[in-house]
Scaffold this motif. Structure first.
Motif, PDB file in Angstrom:
ATOM      1  N   GLU A 231       0.814  -1.222   0.000  1.00 22.45           N
ATOM      2  CA  GLU A 231       0.000   0.000   0.000  1.00 22.45           C
ATOM      3  C   GLU A 231       0.841   1.262   0.000  1.00 22.45           C
ATOM      4  OE1 GLU A 231      -3.962  -1.462   2.485  1.00 22.45           O
ATOM      5  OE2 GLU A 231      -2.395  -0.317   3.472  1.00 22.45           O
ATOM      6  N   ARG A 232       2.060   1.151   0.487  1.00 21.57           N
ATOM      7  CA  ARG A 232       2.931   2.331   0.600  1.00 21.57           C
ATOM      8  C   ARG A 232       2.222   3.471   1.327  1.00 21.57           C
ATOM      9  NH1 ARG A 232       7.303   2.835  -3.277  1.00 21.57           N
ATOM     10  NH2 ARG A 232       7.715   0.778  -4.140  1.00 21.57           N
ATOM     11  N   ALA A 233       1.534   3.118   2.380  1.00 23.87           N
ATOM     12  CA  ALA A 233       0.814   4.115   3.167  1.00 23.87           C
ATOM     13  C   ALA A 233       0.944   3.733   4.633  1.00 23.87           C
ATOM     14  CB  ALA A 233      -0.653   4.136   2.764  1.00 23.87           C
ATOM     15  N   PHE A 234       0.667   4.690   5.508  1.00 22.47           N
ATOM     16  CA  PHE A 234       0.730   4.367   6.930  1.00 22.47           C
ATOM     17  C   PHE A 234      -0.392   3.419   7.310  1.00 22.47           C
ATOM     18  CE2 PHE A 234      -0.943   5.174  11.214  1.00 22.47           C
ATOM     19  CZ  PHE A 234       0.142   4.710  11.938  1.00 22.47           C
ATOM     20  N   ALA A 260      11.774  -6.483  -1.768  1.00 19.73           N
ATOM     21  CA  ALA A 260      11.444  -6.712  -3.171  1.00 19.73           C
ATOM     22  C   ALA A 260      11.093  -5.395  -3.862  1.00 19.73           C
ATOM     23  CB  ALA A 260      10.289  -7.705  -3.284  1.00 19.73           C
ATOM     24  N   GLN A 261      10.589  -4.461  -3.081  1.00 23.42           N
ATOM     25  CA  GLN A 261      10.285  -3.133  -3.635  1.00 23.42           C
ATOM     26  C   GLN A 261      11.507  -2.234  -3.681  1.00 23.42           C
ATOM     27  OE1 GLN A 261       7.321  -1.216  -1.340  1.00 23.42           O
ATOM     28  NE2 GLN A 261       5.690  -2.616  -1.935  1.00 23.42           N
ATOM     29  N   GLY A 262      12.615  -2.735  -3.132  1.00 22.62           N
ATOM     30  CA  GLY A 262      13.827  -1.922  -3.116  1.00 22.62           C
ATOM     31  C   GLY A 262      13.837  -0.867  -2.032  1.00 22.62           C
ATOM     32  N   ARG A 263      12.935  -1.003  -1.053  1.00 21.07           N
ATOM     33  CA  ARG A 263      12.877   0.016  -0.010  1.00 21.07           C
ATOM     34  C   ARG A 263      13.550  -0.478   1.265  1.00 21.07           C
ATOM     35  NH1 ARG A 263       7.071   2.193   0.601  1.00 21.07           N
ATOM     36  NH2 ARG A 263       8.120   4.195   0.857  1.00 21.07           N
ATOM     37  N   GLN A 264      13.633   0.373   2.261  1.00 19.06           N
ATOM     38  CA  GLN A 264      14.331   0.035   3.505  1.00 19.06           C
ATOM     39  C   GLN A 264      13.355  -0.331   4.617  1.00 19.06           C
ATOM     40  OE1 GLN A 264      16.428   3.912   3.293  1.00 19.06           O
ATOM     41  NE2 GLN A 264      18.186   2.762   4.080  1.00 19.06           N
ATOM     42  N   ALA A 265      13.812  -1.231   5.481  1.00 18.94           N
ATOM     43  CA  ALA A 265      13.000  -1.619   6.640  1.00 18.94           C
ATOM     44  C   ALA A 265      13.792  -1.388   7.918  1.00 18.94           C
ATOM     45  CB  ALA A 265      12.586  -3.082   6.538  1.00 18.94           C
ATOM     46  N   LEU A 266      13.087  -0.947   8.937  1.00 10.01           N
ATOM     47  CA  LEU A 266      13.679  -0.738  10.255  1.00 10.01           C
ATOM     48  C   LEU A 266      13.029  -1.710  11.229  1.00 10.01           C
ATOM     49  CD1 LEU A 266      15.157   0.853  12.539  1.00 10.01           C
ATOM     50  CD2 LEU A 266      13.210   2.423  12.555  1.00 10.01           C
ATOM     51  N   VAL A 267      13.855  -2.492  11.928  1.00 14.15           N
ATOM     52  CA  VAL A 267      13.332  -3.439  12.914  1.00 14.15           C
ATOM     53  C   VAL A 267      13.877  -3.050  14.287  1.00 14.15           C
ATOM     54  CG1 VAL A 267      13.139  -5.852  13.615  1.00 14.15           C
ATOM     55  CG2 VAL A 267      13.361  -5.280  11.180  1.00 14.15           C
ATOM     56  N   GLY A 332      10.328   1.979   4.126  1.00 17.10           N
ATOM     57  CA  GLY A 332       9.092   1.374   3.639  1.00 17.10           C
ATOM     58  C   GLY A 332       8.369   0.499   4.647  1.00 17.10           C
ATOM     59  N   LEU A 333       9.010   0.279   5.815  1.00 19.45           N
ATOM     60  CA  LEU A 333       8.396  -0.614   6.798  1.00 19.45           C
ATOM     61  C   LEU A 333       9.092  -0.445   8.142  1.00 19.45           C
ATOM     62  CD1 LEU A 333       6.622  -3.160   7.537  1.00 19.45           C
ATOM     63  CD2 LEU A 333       8.573  -4.545   6.802  1.00 19.45           C
TER      64      LEU A 333
END
Ligand code: ADP
Ligand code: ZN
Length: 746
Positions: A231-234, A260-267, A332-333
């Motif tokens: 969704e690329r939304a909050f 897969a979208q090429g975006r970054q994730a923070l955990v 992205g996440l």
């Protein structure tokens, strides 16, 4: 939301605000020198004069905050009194998103914005010391609309298409032009700055490397989370499931989608230094290890990680609270694992809850956030209830492993022999497991040998000279130690009050004492003690965990570090030495927290084929927490908790903010607290409790008084606090700490 594009400089401005990483109430205004007039943009890192010093800060611009949070505008300063900015540094600018996040956190927590900025800049500025942090490259031809001056031509000649990046200093020297010419070309889209230095050490995780086979509610949950990422939304989602149900496995699927979208994730993990198994797990899933961020990574790793996060080459950042303040190219996440954990609350410096601020960050980044827990906090459950968060539930342990059976040992009926702490029932159970070649664990959330040392002759208690606390004996180190400050002293031979010799007695158990008891009960067992003071740092932890996994250990004795998400396949029995331990005291979440901690400890048992068992030693087996642990019906327990908090408007049904007044001088603390009490706000739905002496009335030599502001949920505490604090002036010896949404009441 006011967004300033990084590419467009401000229209020729004469003055700008600069936020400095210092405890001022707001950004300071500076004059813009001619050389920067056309190119300075919000987010630029600049050096400015402050008194006789040079300080590094960031060009700031008013961001639009929710009305309740927005601080009052700062006073205007006459243009003639402004001092000019000295220079702009060759560092990547702070993004609008990060700047807005900083303003948000400051406004919400009432911390000076500069102190929040300091958390974000800590690593950014270190880049300064490496001369070649940023290089410039050509990315295009000048547009027709751009007037081709000789200076601009010289820069283009000096930096043809395809040439290796050069620093600003090299480029301006070679072209014989000023910095602003280069900036102008960058703004026109002809040049671009990039981080140089070594090639990014962060290999890209491969989302297709080793995907799990998912079925049933795991598959449903993974599909849902992937959809949220797409969704690329909050959005905010609670991922709830018992320990071992596959929560980690499932949120890694969301990470895979983000990759897969090429975006970054923070955990965000609660205790990153204890996460060796998590890192291995990540590597199995994605083929490489993630970039890691916490206070114990070295300087160099810090700088590299920061830069790689900033330029987008580090795709997954796994971190502690502070990772929230990193600069992402394309977030992205966001994942918060074990969202209920109290360690997400930072209690020193800027007092903020990383779980809650992670939701804010995700919202500003227009990215989904996933909160994972086996025992979600009442706050999060309430957000689900009211429709703010989505809810995904994993109902069973993966692979058919059963949840451990939980039983209570009533310590009134089965007491241990005098002076000992393990009930015969527990001792027998451990012997049985060890006899079968299985592993057992004893859990007690208290370091040291004994929490109290008492004189049998006069009753004197050994206390910390700087804190309202008993000294804890650490027998192996031959000291008495305060667990609130650094004070230690040798165990005295005679009572300091009455002088009686050999009269001091250890009262109550810590894990050292339990270990002593275990050694005599289970003389053949190979014992491993795990506590933050016996096993420190990631390497030692990983080694300990390795030993347990390789079955080089029979009995594990530990404090809360054993509760973390470890997977010990051969562990089948967990004994909790004092299940009642967390239930005393004034903490409104005592029951909830005890339930969460003990459930997590219990979850270490029976994670593979052999069924697990949990034994809880308790003097109050009828307590709702004990009953919930036995029945496993946490939903019912939390519903009851909610019913208890609702009528009094306790969180999450109302809002809290604490003021902690402290001074080395008790009278000064009392005076200030009284003044705050007299000017306390009141009104419909607004109430102030206190002032009262804090439970730890003296801490590190400071006398502490507390006031608690409680409002109905629809009333924001920030404007009330601002007005309240604005009315009272304090003497210089007094400090007032503001804690919005307190979770510690000590
Ligand atoms: P939680 O985070 O809920 O405690 P985990 O994700 O750690 O659960 O899963 C528990 C164990 O089961 C881990 O060893 C994990 O690798 C394994 N597991 C869970 N789901 C799957 C799956 N679909 N396929 C293979 N292994 C799985
Ligand atoms: Zn102390």
């Amino acid at each position: 939301m006011v967004q300033s594009s990084l590419l467009e400089p401000l229209p020729s401005r004469k003055r700008v605000s600069v936020l400095l990483p210092l405890p001022f109430p707001c950004a300071l205004d500076y004059a813009v020198p001619q050389s920067l007039a056309d190119s300075l943009a919000p987010g630029d890192v600049v050096v400015v004069p402050l008194g006789g010093r040079r300080e590094t800060g960031v060009v700031w611009e008013q961001t639009v905050l929710p009305v309740d949070l927005a601080p009052p505008p700062p006073p205007e300063i006459a243009a003639s009194r402004l001092r000019p900015i000295k220079e702009r540094l060759d560092l990547p600018p702070l993004s609008a998103e990060l700047r807005q996040f900083i303003d948000w956190v400051a406004a919400y927590t009432l911390a000076p914005p500069g102190m929040v900025l300091a958390m974000a800049l800590r690593s950014h500025l270190r880049g300064e010391q490496t001369a070649a942090a940023v290089g410039w490259v050509r990315i295009g031809e000048p547009p027709e609309s751009l007037r081709m001056t000789p200076a601009r031509r010289a820069v283009l000649d000096a930096l043809p298409q395809g040439a290796a990046p050069v620093t600003m200093a090299e480029l301006t020297e070679k072209a014989g032009v000023g910095v602003s010419v280069v900036r102008g070309l960058a703004d026109a889209g002809v040049l671009k700055s990039m981080l140089m230095g070594p090639v990014s050490p962060f290999a890209e995780p491969d989302p297709f490397h080793n995907p799990p086979v998912l079925e049933g509610d795991q598959a449903t949950a993974a599909t849902e989370l992937r959809a949220r990422v797409d969704e690329r939304a909050f959005s905010a989602t609670l991922l709830e499931g018992v320990t071992g149900s596959g929560k980690t496995e499932i949120y890694l699927e969301a990470v895979a989608e983000c990759l897969a979208q090429g975006r970054q994730a923070l955990v965000l993990l609660p205790e990153i230094a204890l996460s060796a198994q998590w890192m291995d797990r990540f590597a199995r899933r994605f083929g490489v290890r993630p970039a890691v961020w916490h206070s114990e990574i070295g300087q160099k790793a810090r700088r590299l990680t920061w830069a790689a996060c900033e330029d987008g080459s580090a795709k997954v950042i796994v971190g502690a609270r502070s990772a929230l303040f990193m600069s992402f190219r394309d977030l992205g996440l966001v994942i918060v694992d074990e969202e209920h954990e109290a360690v997400f609350k930072q209690e020193e410096g800027v007092t903020y809850n990383a779980r809650d601020m992670a939701v804010v960050r995700a919202r500003l980044a227009k990215a989904p956030i996933v909160l994972a827990s086996a025992t979600p906090s009442l706050e999060t459950l309430n957000n689900v209830e009211t429709g703010r968060y989505r809810h995904l539930v994993l109902t069973a342990r993966h692979g058919g492993a059963a949840m451990p059976e939980t039983h209570l040992i009533d310590m009134r009926e089965n007491p241990p022999p005098r002076g000992l702490f393990l009930s015969p029932v527990l001792v027998e159970a451990v012997k049985t497991r060890l006899g079968r070649g299985e592993q057992a664990m004893l859990f007690l959330n208290r370091r040291g040998y004994a929490p109290l040392t008492l004189c049998r002759t006069c009753g004197h208690r050994m206390e910390c000279p700087h804190c309202t606390s008993w000294l804890v004996e650490h027998r192996k180190k031959h000291v008495l130690a305060c667990h609130y400050c650094e004070h230690t002293e040798p165990v005295p031979h005679a009572c300091p009050t009455c002088g009686a010799e050999d009269s001091l007695t250890a009262i109550g158990p810590g894990i050292e004492r339990i270990t002593e008891e275990a050694r005599s009960e289970f003389p053949d067992a190979r014992i491993m003690v795990m506590a933050s003071d016996t096993i420190s740092g990631p390497a030692a932890t990983a080694e300990a965990v390795g030993k347990i996994s390789r079955r080089e250990v029979d009995l594990i004795i530990g404090t809360q570090i054993v509760a973390k998400g470890w997977h010990f396949p051969h562990l089948t029995l967990v004994g909790v030495v004092d299940a009642d331990l967390g239930l005393g005291g004034a903490d409104l979440r005592a029951g909830e927290r005890t339930m969460q901690l003990l459930h997590q400890v219990a979850g270490r048992a029976g994670r593979a084929e052999a069924p697990g068992e949990v034994l809880l030693q308790s003097f109050t087996p009828e307590h709702p927490v004990m009953q919930a642990l036995v029945s496993g019906d946490f939903a019912a327990f939390m519903a009851e908790e909610a019913d208890q908090r609702k009528p009094g408007f306790w969180p999450p049904f109302g809002r809290l903010a604490a003021l902690i007044v402290s001074s080395e001088n008790a009278d000064a603390a009392d005076n200030a607290a009284r003044q705050l009490g007299v000017s306390a706000p009141h009104g419909n739905g607004i109430e102030v409790l206190g002032p009262v002496p804090a439970p730890i009335a003296v801490l590190r030599g400071r006398h502490r008084r507390r006031l608690l502001l409680r409002t109905h949920r629809n009333i924001a505490v920030q404007p009330i606090l601002r007005r309240w604090l604005g009315q009272v002036t304090f003497t210089s010896t007094v400090r007032v700490d503001v804690d919005v949404d307190p979770i510690s009441f000590m």
